[in-house]
Design an enzyme around this catalytic site. Structure first.
Site, PDB file in Angstrom:
ATOM      1  N   GLU A 190     -62.457  62.880  40.392  1.00  0.00           N
ATOM      2  CA  GLU A 190     -63.590  62.850  41.325  1.00  0.00           C
ATOM      3  C   GLU A 190     -64.246  61.470  41.270  1.00  0.00           C
ATOM      4  OE1 GLU A 190     -66.750  65.962  41.132  1.00  0.00           O
ATOM      5  OE2 GLU A 190     -68.068  64.311  41.634  1.00  0.00           O
ATOM      6  N   ARG A 236     -65.534  67.369  48.124  1.00  0.00           N
ATOM      7  CA  ARG A 236     -65.502  66.132  47.315  1.00  0.00           C
ATOM      8  C   ARG A 236     -64.443  65.116  47.773  1.00  0.00           C
ATOM      9  NH1 ARG A 236     -69.210  68.859  45.306  1.00  0.00           N
ATOM     10  NH2 ARG A 236     -69.784  68.810  43.090  1.00  0.00           N
ATOM     11  N   CYS A 273     -69.146  64.953  36.831  1.00  0.00           N
ATOM     12  CA  CYS A 273     -67.828  65.544  36.592  1.00  0.00           C
ATOM     13  C   CYS A 273     -66.753  64.487  36.827  1.00  0.00           C
ATOM     14  CB  CYS A 273     -67.601  66.718  37.537  1.00  0.00           C
ATOM     15  SG  CYS A 273     -68.507  68.182  36.992  1.00  0.00           S
TER      16      CYS A 273
HETATM   17  N1  EPU Z   1     -66.886  76.310  32.067  1.00  0.00           N
HETATM   18  C1  EPU Z   1     -66.375  76.493  30.817  1.00  0.00           C
HETATM   19  N2  EPU Z   1     -66.393  75.429  29.943  1.00  0.00           N
HETATM   20  C2  EPU Z   1     -66.886  74.224  30.289  1.00  0.00           C
HETATM   21  C3  EPU Z   1     -67.417  74.030  31.585  1.00  0.00           C
HETATM   22  C4  EPU Z   1     -67.402  75.094  32.455  1.00  0.00           C
HETATM   23  O1  EPU Z   1     -65.905  77.556  30.474  1.00  0.00           O
HETATM   24  O2  EPU Z   1     -66.845  73.317  29.440  1.00  0.00           O
HETATM   25  C5  EPU Z   1     -66.906  77.457  32.988  1.00  0.00           C
HETATM   26  C6  EPU Z   1     -68.339  77.918  33.244  1.00  0.00           C
HETATM   27  O3  EPU Z   1     -68.766  78.801  32.261  1.00  0.00           O
HETATM   28  C7  EPU Z   1     -68.228  78.559  34.600  1.00  0.00           C
HETATM   29  C8  EPU Z   1     -67.133  77.754  35.292  1.00  0.00           C
HETATM   30  O4  EPU Z   1     -66.423  77.069  34.268  1.00  0.00           O
HETATM   31  O5  EPU Z   1     -67.776  79.878  34.475  1.00  0.00           O
HETATM   32  C9  EPU Z   1     -67.714  76.743  36.282  1.00  0.00           C
HETATM   33  O6  EPU Z   1     -68.550  75.824  35.594  1.00  0.00           O
HETATM   34  P1  EPU Z   1     -69.897  75.248  36.230  1.00  0.00           P
HETATM   35  O7  EPU Z   1     -70.766  76.348  36.721  1.00  0.00           O
HETATM   36  O8  EPU Z   1     -70.453  74.285  35.250  1.00  0.00           O
HETATM   37  O9  EPU Z   1     -69.423  74.507  37.539  1.00  0.00           O
HETATM   38  P2  EPU Z   1     -68.336  73.379  37.745  1.00  0.00           P
HETATM   39  O10 EPU Z   1     -67.368  73.928  38.721  1.00  0.00           O
HETATM   40  O11 EPU Z   1     -67.810  72.845  36.478  1.00  0.00           O
HETATM   41  C10 EPU Z   1     -69.445  72.233  39.818  1.00  0.00           C
HETATM   42  C11 EPU Z   1     -69.522  70.797  40.263  1.00  0.00           C
HETATM   43  C12 EPU Z   1     -70.742  70.127  39.658  1.00  0.00           C
HETATM   44  C13 EPU Z   1     -71.992  70.885  40.083  1.00  0.00           C
HETATM   45  C14 EPU Z   1     -71.873  72.327  39.599  1.00  0.00           C
HETATM   46  C15 EPU Z   1     -73.031  73.189  40.027  1.00  0.00           C
HETATM   47  C16 EPU Z   1     -67.287  69.902  40.633  1.00  0.00           C
HETATM   48  C17 EPU Z   1     -66.160  69.136  40.039  1.00  0.00           C
HETATM   49  N3  EPU Z   1     -68.327  70.096  39.825  1.00  0.00           N
HETATM   50  O12 EPU Z   1     -69.198  72.220  38.420  1.00  0.00           O
HETATM   51  O13 EPU Z   1     -70.817  68.837  40.206  1.00  0.00           O
HETATM   52  O14 EPU Z   1     -73.152  70.283  39.527  1.00  0.00           O
HETATM   53  O15 EPU Z   1     -70.654  72.919  40.148  1.00  0.00           O
HETATM   54  O16 EPU Z   1     -73.102  73.257  41.424  1.00  0.00           O
HETATM   55  O17 EPU Z   1     -67.244  70.292  41.797  1.00  0.00           O
HETATM   56  C18 EPU Z   1     -70.175  66.550  39.948  1.00  0.00           C
HETATM   57  O18 EPU Z   1     -69.555  66.679  40.997  1.00  0.00           O
HETATM   58  O19 EPU Z   1     -70.248  65.462  39.343  1.00  0.00           O
HETATM   59  C19 EPU Z   1     -70.851  67.710  39.388  1.00  0.00           C
HETATM   60  C20 EPU Z   1     -71.435  67.668  38.211  1.00  0.00           C
END
Ligand code: EPU
Length: 293
Positions: free
Chosen positions: A286, A167, A216
């Site tokens: 981001e 990113r 995000c």
């Molecule tokens: N989680 C929580 N509470 C929340 C959100 C997440 O406990 O409110 C926990 C989830 O349960 C999981 C972990 O955090 O165990 C990771 O969450 P998630 O799978 O939603 O992935 P993320 O790391 O939050 C990333 C990208 C997203 C992308 C998803 C799926 C970043 C900042 N975000 O989210 O990208 O869609 O993986 O690949 O890298 C974006 O960049 O705008 C974006 C949405």
């Protein structure tokens, strides 16, 4: 060519997914690189700021007046497919929507872009922020990218010259406009591609649907998830005016109706402060900013 049309005093609220923010000095939508070069020169001659707008899905636009020009890449939408022995090369201009690229690759049986499932915006914006999912990004696809720097220099970058980090904008050389890119894809089975698309789509299950967000807000800190940390800090209960942290995913801020950019920014900073105070981690934005914050 010396004249390219532009709209003076254009409102930007309708051009970003948060649906907020003020107006800019002028907005123009060049159709190709030479028109874009004229506009970059216009901004340099006027001595004001310049912002590049793609799909508007990852930006926060300042309220009030921004004394800057804005170049929208949306009208730069040329798209060519060149068949190769074991796949194809796609040459696409910066304004081509990511969704259109993904649909084209599925239609032609070209694998490698399935990670773009559910990612909004344009190719230019996606390349600029090195958009991705689950460790997949453009790094493995890009052959070259054409750019024009804000001081007017056009250049073609081979993928190896770029810094493909999570990113992070792959250019450290200063502000520039992406005009076009060439992506290499391999021939793939439609069934496998659909399986990949389903897998990437499932990763988005916990994300807010239909709400006004910009994806995000923060990057994930190394080895952790910003959403998880924000959630643990109780951020899901926070709101400022009509800006609220999403109840389904704490790294999303929703405009629940009439939020200003100042509301959204104040809420994001409040969330960031909580994570710092609780875990000593400084979350990095981001989203990109238009104007002063
Ligand atoms: N989680 C929580 N509470 C929340 C959100 C997440 O406990 O409110 C926990 C989830 O349960 C999981 C972990 O955090 O165990 C990771 O969450 P998630 O799978 O939603 O992935 P993320 O790391 O939050 C990333 C990208 C997203 C992308 C998803 C799926 C970043 C900042 N975000 O989210 O990208 O869609 O993986 O690949 O890298 C974006 O960049 O705008 C974006 C949405």
């Amino acid at each position: 060519m010396s004249e390219v049309s532009f709209v003076a005093g254009c409102g930007l609220g309708g051009l970003n997914t948060w649906g907020c923010g003020g107006s800019c000095r002028w907005l123009a939508s060049p159709k190709n690189a030479s028109e874009a070069a004229v506009l970059i020169k216009k901004a340099a001659d006027e001595g004001t700021g310049l912002y590049i707008l793609g799909g508007g899905s990852n930006i926060l636009v300042q309220d009030g007046f921004i004394d800057a020009g804005v170049i929208s890449s949306r009208a730069m939408d040329a798209l060519e497919v060149h068949a190769e022995e074991s796949g194809a090369r796609i040459e696409a201009s910066a304004g081509v929507p990511v969704k259109k690229l993904l649909a084209l690759s599925l239609d032609k049986g070209l694998t490698g872009m399935e990670f773009l499932t559910g990612i909004p915006g344009t190719l230019g914006g996606a390349l600029f922020g090195n958009a991705g999912a689950a460790g997949c990004s453009f790094a493995q696809l890009v052959e070259w990218v054409d750019t024009i720097s804000f001081d007017g220099v056009s250049r073609r970058w081979r993928s190896e010259e770029l810094l493909w980090k999570y990113r992070t904008c792959p250019w450290s050389e200063g502000p520039l406009l992406i005009t076009k890119a060439s992506l290499r894809l391999s021939s793939g089975s439609r069934e496998e591609m659909i399986g990949n698309i389903r897998r990437f789509s499932a990763l988005k299950k916990g994300q807010p649907m239909g709400a006004k967000t910009a994806g995000c807000v923060f990057k994930n800190p190394e080895g952790d998830s910003a959403g998880r940390l924000l959630d643990l800090c109780g951020c899901k209960k926070l709101r400022v005016g009509a800006a609220k942290v999403s109840e389904s995913h704490a790294n999303f801020i929703e405009n629940s109706g009439g939020a200003s950019a100042a509301d959204i920014y104040a809420l994001a900073e409040m969330c960031r402060k909580r994570v710092y105070e609780e875990y000593g981690i400084v979350l990095e934005y981001e989203i990109k900013f238009f104007g002063a914050f």
